[in-house]
Structure formats: C-alpha cells, structure tokens
Write an enzyme that holds these catalytic residues in place. Structure first.
Site, PDB file in Angstrom:
ATOM      1  N   ARG A 120       5.178  42.994 -28.285  1.00  0.00           N
ATOM      2  CA  ARG A 120       5.538  43.652 -29.555  1.00  0.00           C
ATOM      3  C   ARG A 120       6.509  44.816 -29.389  1.00  0.00           C
ATOM      4  NH1 ARG A 120      -0.095  42.898 -30.694  1.00  0.00           N
ATOM      5  NH2 ARG A 120      -0.312  40.918 -31.798  1.00  0.00           N
ATOM      6  N   LYS A 142      20.998  44.979 -33.899  1.00  0.00           N
ATOM      7  CA  LYS A 142      20.827  43.569 -34.300  1.00  0.00           C
ATOM      8  C   LYS A 142      20.659  42.753 -33.028  1.00  0.00           C
ATOM      9  CE  LYS A 142      23.043  43.047 -38.754  1.00  0.00           C
ATOM     10  NZ  LYS A 142      24.153  42.413 -39.502  1.00  0.00           N
ATOM     11  N   GLU A 184      36.934  42.501 -33.776  1.00  0.00           N
ATOM     12  CA  GLU A 184      35.920  43.386 -34.383  1.00  0.00           C
ATOM     13  C   GLU A 184      36.464  44.813 -34.510  1.00  0.00           C
ATOM     14  OE1 GLU A 184      33.329  42.051 -35.700  1.00  0.00           O
ATOM     15  OE2 GLU A 184      32.314  40.601 -34.397  1.00  0.00           O
ATOM     16  N   LYS A 226      30.834  52.365 -36.548  1.00  0.00           N
ATOM     17  CA  LYS A 226      29.601  51.574 -36.572  1.00  0.00           C
ATOM     18  C   LYS A 226      28.386  52.487 -36.633  1.00  0.00           C
ATOM     19  CE  LYS A 226      27.079  47.647 -35.428  1.00  0.00           C
ATOM     20  NZ  LYS A 226      27.020  46.348 -34.812  1.00  0.00           N
ATOM     21  N   GLU A 236      20.497  46.782 -43.198  1.00  0.00           N
ATOM     22  CA  GLU A 236      21.428  46.010 -44.021  1.00  0.00           C
ATOM     23  C   GLU A 236      20.896  45.710 -45.419  1.00  0.00           C
ATOM     24  OE1 GLU A 236      23.828  43.149 -41.811  1.00  0.00           O
ATOM     25  OE2 GLU A 236      23.868  41.901 -43.598  1.00  0.00           O
ATOM     26  N   ARG A 240      25.845  48.172 -44.637  1.00  0.00           N
ATOM     27  CA  ARG A 240      25.976  47.520 -43.328  1.00  0.00           C
ATOM     28  C   ARG A 240      26.536  46.104 -43.461  1.00  0.00           C
ATOM     29  NH1 ARG A 240      22.131  47.709 -37.951  1.00  0.00           N
ATOM     30  NH2 ARG A 240      23.465  46.297 -36.752  1.00  0.00           N
ATOM     31  N   ASN A 244      30.101  42.483 -41.907  1.00  0.00           N
ATOM     32  CA  ASN A 244      30.182  41.017 -41.842  1.00  0.00           C
ATOM     33  C   ASN A 244      31.451  40.465 -42.467  1.00  0.00           C
ATOM     34  OD1 ASN A 244      27.733  40.325 -40.540  1.00  0.00           O
ATOM     35  ND2 ASN A 244      26.662  41.023 -42.365  1.00  0.00           N
ATOM     36  N   HIS A 247      32.720  37.096 -41.434  1.00  0.00           N
ATOM     37  CA  HIS A 247      31.727  36.477 -40.547  1.00  0.00           C
ATOM     38  C   HIS A 247      31.096  35.215 -41.134  1.00  0.00           C
ATOM     39  CE1 HIS A 247      32.294  40.022 -38.161  1.00  0.00           C
ATOM     40  NE2 HIS A 247      31.319  39.747 -37.324  1.00  0.00           N
ATOM     41  N   HIS A 251      31.108  32.346 -38.780  1.00  0.00           N
ATOM     42  CA  HIS A 251      29.893  31.694 -38.280  1.00  0.00           C
ATOM     43  C   HIS A 251      29.938  30.194 -38.566  1.00  0.00           C
ATOM     44  CE1 HIS A 251      27.363  35.662 -38.305  1.00  0.00           C
ATOM     45  NE2 HIS A 251      28.171  35.579 -37.274  1.00  0.00           N
ATOM     46  N   HIS A 264      33.433  34.155 -30.497  1.00  0.00           N
ATOM     47  CA  HIS A 264      32.984  34.797 -31.737  1.00  0.00           C
ATOM     48  C   HIS A 264      34.129  35.580 -32.394  1.00  0.00           C
ATOM     49  CE1 HIS A 264      30.372  36.810 -34.599  1.00  0.00           C
ATOM     50  NE2 HIS A 264      30.829  37.981 -34.173  1.00  0.00           N
TER      51      HIS A 264
HETATM   52  P1  NAD Z   1      29.856  36.977 -24.358  1.00  0.00           P
HETATM   53  O1  NAD Z   1      28.635  37.756 -24.179  1.00  0.00           O
HETATM   54  O2  NAD Z   1      29.789  35.499 -24.235  1.00  0.00           O
HETATM   55  O3  NAD Z   1      30.936  37.545 -23.354  1.00  0.00           O
HETATM   56  C1  NAD Z   1      32.202  36.994 -23.335  1.00  0.00           C
HETATM   57  C2  NAD Z   1      32.576  36.422 -21.954  1.00  0.00           C
HETATM   58  O4  NAD Z   1      33.068  37.470 -21.162  1.00  0.00           O
HETATM   59  C3  NAD Z   1      31.420  35.827 -21.180  1.00  0.00           C
HETATM   60  O5  NAD Z   1      31.890  34.743 -20.420  1.00  0.00           O
HETATM   61  C4  NAD Z   1      30.999  36.962 -20.275  1.00  0.00           C
HETATM   62  O6  NAD Z   1      30.333  36.531 -19.116  1.00  0.00           O
HETATM   63  C5  NAD Z   1      32.340  37.551 -19.953  1.00  0.00           C
HETATM   64  N1  NAD Z   1      32.315  38.955 -19.601  1.00  0.00           N
HETATM   65  C6  NAD Z   1      31.684  39.941 -20.260  1.00  0.00           C
HETATM   66  N2  NAD Z   1      31.987  41.115 -19.711  1.00  0.00           N
HETATM   67  C7  NAD Z   1      32.828  40.859 -18.680  1.00  0.00           C
HETATM   68  C8  NAD Z   1      33.490  41.672 -17.734  1.00  0.00           C
HETATM   69  N3  NAD Z   1      33.390  43.006 -17.761  1.00  0.00           N
HETATM   70  N4  NAD Z   1      34.244  41.079 -16.794  1.00  0.00           N
HETATM   71  C9  NAD Z   1      34.398  39.730 -16.789  1.00  0.00           C
HETATM   72  N5  NAD Z   1      33.820  38.909 -17.679  1.00  0.00           N
HETATM   73  C10 NAD Z   1      33.028  39.482 -18.605  1.00  0.00           C
HETATM   74  O7  NAD Z   1      30.523  37.252 -25.782  1.00  0.00           O
HETATM   75  P2  NAD Z   1      30.905  38.610 -26.523  1.00  0.00           P
HETATM   76  O8  NAD Z   1      32.224  38.365 -27.129  1.00  0.00           O
HETATM   77  O9  NAD Z   1      30.691  39.781 -25.663  1.00  0.00           O
HETATM   78  O10 NAD Z   1      29.809  38.669 -27.677  1.00  0.00           O
HETATM   79  C11 NAD Z   1      29.710  37.650 -28.645  1.00  0.00           C
HETATM   80  C12 NAD Z   1      28.281  37.544 -29.082  1.00  0.00           C
HETATM   81  O11 NAD Z   1      27.889  38.780 -29.666  1.00  0.00           O
HETATM   82  C13 NAD Z   1      28.059  36.484 -30.110  1.00  0.00           C
HETATM   83  O12 NAD Z   1      26.874  35.795 -29.818  1.00  0.00           O
HETATM   84  C14 NAD Z   1      27.898  37.267 -31.393  1.00  0.00           C
HETATM   85  O13 NAD Z   1      27.093  36.612 -32.330  1.00  0.00           O
HETATM   86  C15 NAD Z   1      27.269  38.519 -30.907  1.00  0.00           C
HETATM   87  N6  NAD Z   1      27.476  39.680 -31.765  1.00  0.00           N
HETATM   88  C16 NAD Z   1      26.407  40.430 -32.074  1.00  0.00           C
HETATM   89  C17 NAD Z   1      26.564  41.567 -32.826  1.00  0.00           C
HETATM   90  C18 NAD Z   1      25.373  42.458 -33.091  1.00  0.00           C
HETATM   91  O14 NAD Z   1      25.496  43.361 -33.912  1.00  0.00           O
HETATM   92  N7  NAD Z   1      24.269  42.258 -32.418  1.00  0.00           N
HETATM   93  C19 NAD Z   1      27.831  41.934 -33.287  1.00  0.00           C
HETATM   94  C20 NAD Z   1      28.910  41.139 -32.955  1.00  0.00           C
HETATM   95  C21 NAD Z   1      28.724  40.000 -32.179  1.00  0.00           C
HETATM   96  N1  GLY Z   2      27.812  43.118 -36.324  1.00  0.00           N
HETATM   97  C1  GLY Z   2      27.261  43.336 -37.612  1.00  0.00           C
HETATM   98  C2  GLY Z   2      26.222  44.378 -37.652  1.00  0.00           C
HETATM   99  O1  GLY Z   2      25.885  44.961 -36.653  1.00  0.00           O
HETATM  100  O2  GLY Z   2      25.684  44.628 -38.689  1.00  0.00           O
END
Ligand code: NAD
Ligand code: GLY
Length: 361
Positions: A120, A142, A184, A226, A236, A240, A244, A247, A251, A264
């Site tokens: 939890r 998130k 972003e 942010k 949200e 917030r 999106n 998005h 998505h 993404h």
């Molecule tokens: P990712 O985590 O897949 O990373 C992108 C690629 O870069 C991967 O292959 C990773 O291994 C590589 N990588 C990362 N850092 C590196 C570094 N320093 N050197 C070499 N390679 C590196 O993707 P992302 O673009 O970081 O994130 C996308 C994800 O985040 C999606 O799933 C999306 O839905 C999510 N997201 C979440 C939020 C949130 O608020 N939680 C916001 C935006 C996106």
């Molecule tokens: N990436 C959207 C949020 O954090 O709300």
C-alpha cells in the site's frame, strides 16, 4: 556541481526537483531522502550499463537490490510490474523500503506504480534519464502502465520523495529521443507560457545541438511550469488536464499503431498539431498560429502528420478510451491562443471528423 532546486508544493508531501550537472554522483542527494535500509533500484537494459554503477556507488551503506527490465514502451505492462513485486517479495522488502526508478518515463511510470501499490505504498525516488522524463513524467506523481486497449489506463497518483534530474545523462540519449522530449517542452509554451514558446522558436537549434545552457534552461522552465500546475491541481480535477494537450490524439496513435512504433513524444507532436487544427476550426486559432505551431514541431525534427494506417473511424474508436472522457463522450484540450489552453471541452463531432479527415491526408 551546478544545481537548481525547485519545489513541488503539496503540503506535507512537498518535494524537491534537483536539476543540474553531475548530480548522479552526489551521495547526499540520495541519502538525505532515504529513511530505510532496504533500497531497490529499477532500471532497464539500456540504462543499466550506462548509469547503474554510478547510482549504486552512492548507496553503499544500504541493502540494495537491483532489477533490470527490458527496454521499451511495449514492456510497460502489468506483467512487468508483477516482476517488480516478485523481486520485492522474494527479497522480503518491508513497508519502509525505498524504490528508486532510474530511467525514462517507462521505468518512472512503472516504478512509481509499484511503489504506490507494494504494501500500500513505499518510498519512491525518481532519477529521470530521458529529456521527456526530466521535463514531464518524473514530476507530478502520475504512475501506471498501459493496457492493450488503452494507454496508461491502469495507474495511481503517487508522488516521489524527490526527483534528481542530471542533465549530463542526456549526452547518451539519441537524437530521436531528444526530439521526442522536446514535444513535451513545446507543450508548456503552448498551454501557458508564450514567452517560453517564443524562446523555443529562437533556440530550438541550440537544444537540438545539446547546448548545455539552453537545455538547462528548458528543463528548469518546463519543471517550473509543471510544478505550478501540479501544486494547483494534483489529481487533475481542473487545470492539470491542460498538460494533456494533443495527448488524446497521441495516445490513439500509440495504441493504434502498437506501443513503441511511435515514441510518446512523436505521437504527442502529431496530436498537438491535430489539436491546433481543431482549435482553428473552432475559430480560436488563426491559420498563421497553426502554421507557427507546426513549424516549431518540424524544426524540432518531430512528425506532424498522423500515420496513414489510422483512418478517422479508428481514431474515434481509440479516442473513446481516454481518462478525460465523461460518460463515454470525447473531451479534448484545445488552444484559444498560443500560450492559452482550454479545460477539457466536448467536441462537435463534425469538426472533429473534419480534423481527422483533412489533417491526416
Ligand atoms: P522511455 O522510458 O522508453 O525512454 C526512451 C528511450 O531512451 C528508452 O529506450 C530508454 O532506455 C532510453 N534512454 C533513457 N534515458 C537514456 C539515456 N540517458 N541515455 C541513453 N538512452 C536513454 O520513454 P520516455 O520518452 O522517457 O517516456 C515515455 C513514457 O513516459 C511513456 O510511457 C509515457 O506515457 C510516459 N509519460 C508519463 C508522464 C507522467 O506524467 N507520468 C508524462 C509524460 C509521459
Ligand atoms: N503528463 C501529464 C500530467 O502529468 O498530468
């Protein structure tokens, strides 16, 4: 060490975002936040050989386990979350343990979700390594995973104890991923920060060339935007949702083409251009505004046209699965100007169809 500290103001759950250079080796940044003996570091097979040892060097006084997951959006699933639970349970991790997520948004979202659910809730630290994770996903709590029928459909709000964003790690990020992160970054300018949007128009080449000062400024300004939004509306219920922008279209592209086909950030770039087109059809943006927005995404080496394989019916079906929808009706974030976004609005079906049909072809 050069470091800036921003706060996400959430009362007794407030936490710092450390942004700077050389932070990965600053032992005290970690130890001041870890209150347990047991620590687990979750990362992936790309990041582990690059940065895991540096992180582990700071944790020599702890009992540390590591878990290296496969790399990719297609692994952001409940199956891989279960692997993290298996590891925590088999190592007899207690409720006061700390989970460190070292990686991009995929690892951050999955690690955070596990931290939220294990017994939890256990303590959680974000060490974002992609630009996208440093400017967006590591901040704001998130967490979650994808479902075959919808992106990020299983999840929880769960804030970290701190975010350690070391811009040096971006040196190993490939160009395509850097551009995806810029999608972003541009979003913040579009939804609420016209001055930043104008700065991005002037400085996008410097960012693509990985100029240290420009990147540091962009990360800090993005996190500031942010942090302010999250402090105002953690779960949200209002503002917030503006994060999106683009998005819902994005998505749909990610789900419809198979997770991992479009990054993404790439899907968000296309989706934001579609949202801009729809905003123009509503009479809120001018043709010139839309061209200016598309031009900036293009300059950032991002795609701006949806995949040929998705027709408007498929888009509509995919967009019907979205967390902003109410009673199954699609609601979108649109722009009333560059630098000003709406809250989720119901959409005239005809206008949406026009965007989906004309923009995509
Ligand atoms: P990712 O985590 O897949 O990373 C992108 C690629 O870069 C991967 O292959 C990773 O291994 C590589 N990588 C990362 N850092 C590196 C570094 N320093 N050197 C070499 N390679 C590196 O993707 P992302 O673009 O970081 O994130 C996308 C994800 O985040 C999606 O799933 C999306 O839905 C999510 N997201 C979440 C939020 C949130 O608020 N939680 C916001 C935006 C996106
Ligand atoms: N990436 C959207 C949020 O954090 O709300």
């Amino acid at each position: 060490m050069l470091m800036k500290k921003l706060m996400v103001a959430l009362g007794d759950r407030s936490y710092p975002i450390y942004i700077g250079s050389g932070l990965l080796n600053q032992e005290q940044l970690y130890t001041q936040h870890i209150k347990s003996k047991q620590v687990i570091v979750i990362t992936n097979s790309t990041i582990a050989p690059l940065y895991l040892d540096q992180v582990l060097n700071n944790l020599q006084n702890f009992t540390v386990e590591t878990l290296i997951l496969p790399d990719g959006e297609q692994f952001k699933t409940l199956d891989y979350v279960t692997q993290i639970f298996d590891k925590l349970l088999s190592c007899k991790f207690s409720r006061n343990a700390t989970l460190i997520a070292l990686g991009g948004g995929v690892i951050g979202d999955m690690g955070g979700f596990c931290a939220a659910c294990y017994q939890r809730g256990i303590a959680f630290i974000q060490i974002p390594t992609s630009l996208l994770a440093q400017v967006d996903s590591s901040v704001g709590g998130k967490t979650g995973v994808n479902h075959p029928l919808g992106k990020n459909m299983i999840g929880a709000f769960y804030q970290p104890l701190c975010v350690i964003a070391d811009a040096d790690v971006l040196n190993t990020l490939d160009d395509r991923q850097l551009s995806a992160g810029l999608a972003e970054v541009i979003k913040y300018g579009l939804i609420r920060d016209i001055e930043f949007f104008e700065w991005l128009e002037q400085n996008i080449e410097l960012l693509l060339a990985r100029d240290k000062a420009a990147l540091a400024f962009a990360i800090e300004r993005s996190c500031l935007n942010k942090a302010q939004i999250v402090a105002e509306d953690e779960t949200e219920t209002g503002i917030r949702a503006t994060l999106n922008l683009g998005h819902t279209f994005g998505h749909a592209i990610e789900t419809g083409t198979g997770y991992g086909t479009y990054l993404h950030g790439e899907a968000v770039s296309i989706g934001t251009c579609q949202a801009a087109d729809l905003s123009r059809r509503k009479g809120w943006l001018t043709d010139a505004d839309v061209e200016r927005i598309i031009a900036l995404f293009k300059k950032a080496n991002l795609p701006v046209k949806p995949p040929e394989q998705l027709d408007s019916d498929q888009f509509l079906e995919l967009m019907a699965v979205d967390k902003k929808n109410i009673d199954g009706n699609i609601r979108l974030i649109l722009l009333t100007a560059i630098g000003a976004a709406t809250l989720p609005v119901g959409i005239d079906a005809l206008l949406l169809e026009q965007t989906l049909k004309s923009y995509s072809r």
